[in-house]
Design a protein around this motif. Structure first.
Motif, PDB file in Angstrom:
ATOM      1  N   PHE A 122       0.716   5.658  -0.223  1.00  0.00           N
ATOM      2  CA  PHE A 122      -0.028   6.922  -0.157  1.00  0.00           C
ATOM      3  C   PHE A 122       0.757   7.964  -0.949  1.00  0.00           C
TER       4      PHE A 122
ATOM      5  N   TYR B 124       0.825   2.188   5.253  1.00  0.00           N
ATOM      6  CA  TYR B 124       1.207   2.798   3.984  1.00  0.00           C
ATOM      7  C   TYR B 124       2.687   3.179   3.984  1.00  0.00           C
TER       8      TYR B 124
ATOM      9  N   ARG C  14       0.837  -1.196   0.000  1.00  0.00           N
ATOM     10  CA  ARG C  14       0.000   0.000   0.000  1.00  0.00           C
ATOM     11  C   ARG C  14       0.873   1.248   0.000  1.00  0.00           C
TER      12      ARG C  14
END
Length: 324
Positions: free
Chosen positions: A11, A64, A9
């Motif tokens: 961001f 993240y 993940r």
């Protein structure tokens, strides 16, 4: 049954400099998702009327990693703590302070003309990836993607034995002199002087899956003969008078690769293709003999390995002094 994604993940932290910059970030995020990365981007994850502050709090969430797209505007807003970038910088500063050895934030440089680029204070000292030059964006993207997926770009070689353990002084000296590392350049590009009358004419370039074993011997007074025999080498080819034909470097796979050997002279280029799909180009600058304890056969060349597995060497940098 709920299926939990195992994709890494990420961001995206960036400033809205202008439409072109926003669209570039969108394209990068879209490409990353296509390559197995679960990207969190404001243009996808914040709806009209949505809570923007709540969205930005994800930058501090440990699930993240954060890609910080560092433009001049981003650096200024982070340092001034203004706008969304400033809010995210405040949260990321705390995150990095609490985890000093973390690689949670990956700075990538864009729209930042200074050399070295101007980074926000909270990213000072962090290793960054340069996305400013379109000619080098493909290898930069692959390095970024490999890092996110935890697939090393430059693989560390195995640790060898202690050359002094269980050996006499002479044996240790010979072991050091004949160590394989003496004939290995692990970088993606460089200049090499190889005494190919040593080590049976074998020299390694690159590392990991991007490694090539060059095997050559003498062919006349100004040429070498390269073999595709070493394990991992799929093809060899030659480009004659390459400086006069640089337009052909856009796709070196077009050259004849059916033969076991290729014979480049000074001023020619040798093409290598390995079994993992990587391509390398070697510009032969000099081939000569010199007197030492024994007569030595020497080749000087500049090489480049294309890290994104394409056969495009249109940006190849030739040495200042060409061959004859």
């Amino acid at each position: 049954m709920t299926i939990v994604s195992t994709a890494p993940r990420v961001f995206m932290s960036y400033s809205h400099d202008d439409d072109e910059h926003r669209d570039w970030v969108l394209q990068l995020a879209s490409r990353l998702r296509g390559n197995g990365v679960d990207v969190c981007l404001d243009r996808w994850d914040v709806t009209l009327g949505g809570n923007l502050a709540h969205f930005m709090e994800r930058a501090a969430d440990g699930i993240y990693r954060v890609i910080a797209v560092v433009s001049e505007t981003y650096s200024r807003k982070c340092n001034d703590r203004s706008g969304g970038a400033g809010v995210e910088a405040q949260m990321l500063s705390a995150r990095l302070y609490n985890e000093l050895d973390t690689d949670a934030v990956i700075p990538i440089i864009r729209n930042n003309p200074n050399n070295p680029p101007e980074l926000p204070a909270f990213l000072s000292g962090r290793l960054w990836q340069d996305f400013r030059d379109t000619a080098t964006q493909e290898p930069a993207y692959e390095r970024l993607l490999r890092d996110i997926h935890g697939v090393a770009v430059d693989a560390a070689p195995p640790i060898g034995p202690n050359p002094f353990e269980g050996r006499t002084e002479i044996q240790a000296r010979l072991a050091i002199r004949d160590s394989p590392g003496r004939w290995h350049s692990p970088a993606f590009q460089g200049d090499v002087e190889f005494v190919f009358s040593q080590n049976s004419g074998r020299y390694k370039l690159g590392s990991g899956t991007s490694q090539f074993t060059l095997w050559i011997d003498a062919y006349g007074h100004d040429a070498v003969r390269a073999y595709r025999d070493p394990a991992g080498i799929a093809n060899v080819a030659v480009i004659h008078r390459v400086r006069e034909r640089t337009e052909l470097l856009a796709d070196v796979s077009q050259f004849e690769t059916s033969s076991r050997t290729a014979i480049p002279h000074c001023g020619d280029a040798l093409i290598l293709h390995n079994g993992d799909g990587f391509w390398a180009l070697l510009y032969i600058d000099k081939v000569y003999r010199r007197e030492a304890l024994n007569r030595e056969s020497v080749v000087e060349f500049r090489y480049e390995i294309q890290p994104n597995r394409t056969p495009d060497f249109s940006g190849f940098a030739f040495p200042d002094s060409g061959g004859s």
